[in-house]
Design an enzyme around this catalytic site. Structure first.
Site, short mmCIF file in Angstrom:
data_model
loop_
_atom_site.label_atom_id
_atom_site.label_comp_id
_atom_site.label_asym_id
_atom_site.label_seq_id
_atom_site.Cartn_x
_atom_site.Cartn_y
_atom_site.Cartn_z
N LEU A 1 -21.87 90.41 19.10
CA LEU A 1 -20.66 91.04 19.66
C LEU A 1 -19.86 90.10 20.56
O LEU A 1 -18.73 90.39 20.92
CB LEU A 1 -21.04 92.31 20.44
CG LEU A 1 -21.55 93.48 19.57
CD1 LEU A 1 -21.97 94.66 20.44
CD2 LEU A 1 -20.48 93.93 18.57
N ASP B 1 -25.98 90.40 10.37
CA ASP B 1 -25.73 89.11 11.03
C ASP B 1 -24.22 88.90 11.20
O ASP B 1 -23.72 87.77 11.08
CB ASP B 1 -26.38 87.93 10.30
CG ASP B 1 -26.46 86.68 11.17
OD1 ASP B 1 -26.04 86.72 12.35
OD2 ASP B 1 -26.94 85.65 10.68
N HIS C 1 -16.15 84.51 14.56
CA HIS C 1 -15.79 83.24 15.19
C HIS C 1 -14.27 83.11 15.26
O HIS C 1 -13.57 83.51 14.33
CB HIS C 1 -16.35 82.06 14.38
CG HIS C 1 -17.83 81.87 14.54
ND1 HIS C 1 -18.41 81.54 15.75
CD2 HIS C 1 -18.85 81.97 13.66
CE1 HIS C 1 -19.72 81.44 15.60
NE2 HIS C 1 -20.03 81.71 14.34
O1 DOR Z 1 -24.71 81.89 10.99
C1 DOR Z 1 -25.17 82.21 12.07
N1 DOR Z 1 -24.35 82.56 13.09
N2 DOR Z 1 -26.48 82.18 12.27
C2 DOR Z 1 -27.03 82.37 13.48
O2 DOR Z 1 -28.23 82.33 13.58
C3 DOR Z 1 -26.18 82.58 14.65
C4 DOR Z 1 -24.89 83.14 14.28
C5 DOR Z 1 -23.88 83.06 15.37
O3 DOR Z 1 -24.17 83.40 16.51
O4 DOR Z 1 -22.71 82.72 15.07
ZN ZN Z 2 -29.97 83.77 13.13
#
Ligand code: DOR
Ligand code: ZN
Length: 425
Positions: free
Chosen positions: A59, A303, A307
């Protein structure tokens, strides 16, 4: 409190019937219901499921509110049919104290769109050196039961052992991001034929499998609960299959993207496909799908990793790993599993709720149960437009793909968070 009558709806794949929601609970399920004071939702052709539960959501609040907030991520979750999400600890500051997990928990309550259950870090600052205050986080208002350094592996076997021992007292679980760091130094994508061709440093399957093998042995030795995050390889499935056959207390998740996308996506050099663990091969996907069907993999977890543009729209090597997942997970599940509603409810709601210990979630709609549910139109097809996402970020790997299924409505304790396919607030 308001009342909602969903007419002619299939409850988890059953024959069409009427479902009345009143005072926060499912009041009645029967044919020919009438409730003059209720708002009617025409459920013809739709399927009601227990609200989805995500065990693995990033989050980004506190710290990266430009990429996601508890509120925007909660809205994306509701739009995806979720009524509860577990928020990963790799925020800034890290959720490694009672103070930070309580902050996230409180922000979740204020947003009021899904139940936000904070995950606590295993080690201070995710640095892998000292155990965080697991007991204080467990005793806090957030009542943390899942601990994870996700984004990083708890690589030190002694720390992993101590963490498993510590959480055993309150039936907590350690969720491991399985990645032997020495085997993935500089890695950019799956190690295989494609990485060789592209000249990118590879992330070998064995880096994941070696940690899972070690950790199931540690969990067995300690008699504690282990959860394996984002399983991505056929070899990991075999390690888990053997451990489960021996009765080790281990559960495992797979992400939608690892069920659908292969490492060949890296050929585009589009960093939207960069993720950790990386996209693997078609053979891995086949093994993951089979394991999801037979139960060696317990759940689908998103997951969801939002970003900001500057962290994603850059050269592959500099881009952060991770992709959005909350708003598309049910569609990918439908695509991969077909309309197997009982299996979808099991893998995306009942079992994740049980692993996380979330009461009132993961329960099929029935008279008297909290009305945490979602209503899906399985016949709808929609083309994914990143700009339409409720997330603050745009890094969906499914841009302009047409996917099956649409969330028509989501209810949290009897109040709609999504209605007519739109966020209510
Ligand atoms: O692709 C990923 N992004 N793998 C992770 O383990 C962490 C996550 C992130 O926090 O962006
Ligand atoms: Zn991870």
């Amino acid at each position: 409190m308001s009342a909602y009558l969903i007419t002619n709806v299939s409850v988890v794949g059953g024959p069409p019937t009427d479902l009345l929601i009143r005072d926060g609970v499912v009041a009645e399920i029967a044919d020919g219901l009438s409730a003059p004071d209720a708002t009617v939702v025409d459920g013809t052709g739709l399927v009601a499921l227990p609200g989805l539960v995500d065990l693995h959501t990033h989050l980004r609040e506190p710290g990266r509110e430009d990429a996601e907030t508890v509120e925007s991520g909660s809205r994306a979750a509701a739009m995806g049919g979720y009524t509860a999400v577990c928020a990963m600890a790799n925020t800034s500051p890290v959720a490694d104290t009672a103070g930070v997990v309580e902050q996230v928990w409180r922000l979740g309550r204020e947003a009021g769109l899904v139940d936000v259950q904070p995950i606590g870090a295993v080690t201070v600052g995710l640095a892998g050196e000292r155990l965080a205050e697991l007991g204080a986080m467990a005793d806090s208002a957030a009542r943390v039961r899942i601990f994870s350094d996700d984004g990083h592996c708890v690589a030190d076997p002694l720390l992993m052992r101590r963490a498993l021992e510590y959480v055993k007292a309150f039936d907590g679980v350690i969720a491991q991001h399985a990645e032997e760091p020495r085997l993935t130094e500089g890695a950019q994508m799956h190690e295989g034929e494609v990485s060789t061709r592209l000249g990118l440093i590879g992330w070998p399957a064995v880096a994941e499998e070696a940690i899972i093998a070690r950790d199931v042995l540690l969990a067995e030795h300690v008699g504690s609960r282990l959860h394996v995050c984002h399983v991505s390889t056929a070899g990991s499935v075999e390690v888990l299959r053997q451990a489960k056959a021996r009765g080790v207390r281990v559960t495992a998740e797979v992400t939608p993207h690892h069920l659908l996308l292969t490492d060949e996506r890296a050929e585009t050099y589009d960093p939207v496909f960069k993720v950790n663990p990386p996209l693997r091969t078609a053979a891995d996907i086949a093994a993951l799908r089979a394991a999801l069907a037979d139960g060696v993999i317990d759940i689908i977890a998103t997951d969801h990793a939002p970003h900001a543009v500057e962290d994603k729209e850059c050269e592959w090597a500099y881009a952060r790993p991770g992709m959005l997942g909350l708003e598309t997970a049910l569609s990918i599940a439908l695509d991969v599993l077909g309309p197997e509603w009982d299996l979808i409810a099991e893998r995306m709601s009942r079992t994740p709720a049980r692993i996380a210990g979330l009461t009132g979630h993961g329960v099929d709609p029935a008279p008297g149960v909290p009305a945490n549910l979602t209503v899906v139109d399985p016949a709808a097809r929609r083309t994914i437009e990143p700009a339409e996402s409720a997330s603050r970020s745009r890094n969906t790997p499914y841009a302009r793909m047409t996917l099956p299924g649409r969330i028509v409505a989501t209810f949290l304790r009897g109040e709609p968070t999504v209605l007519d396919g739109k966020a209510v607030k």
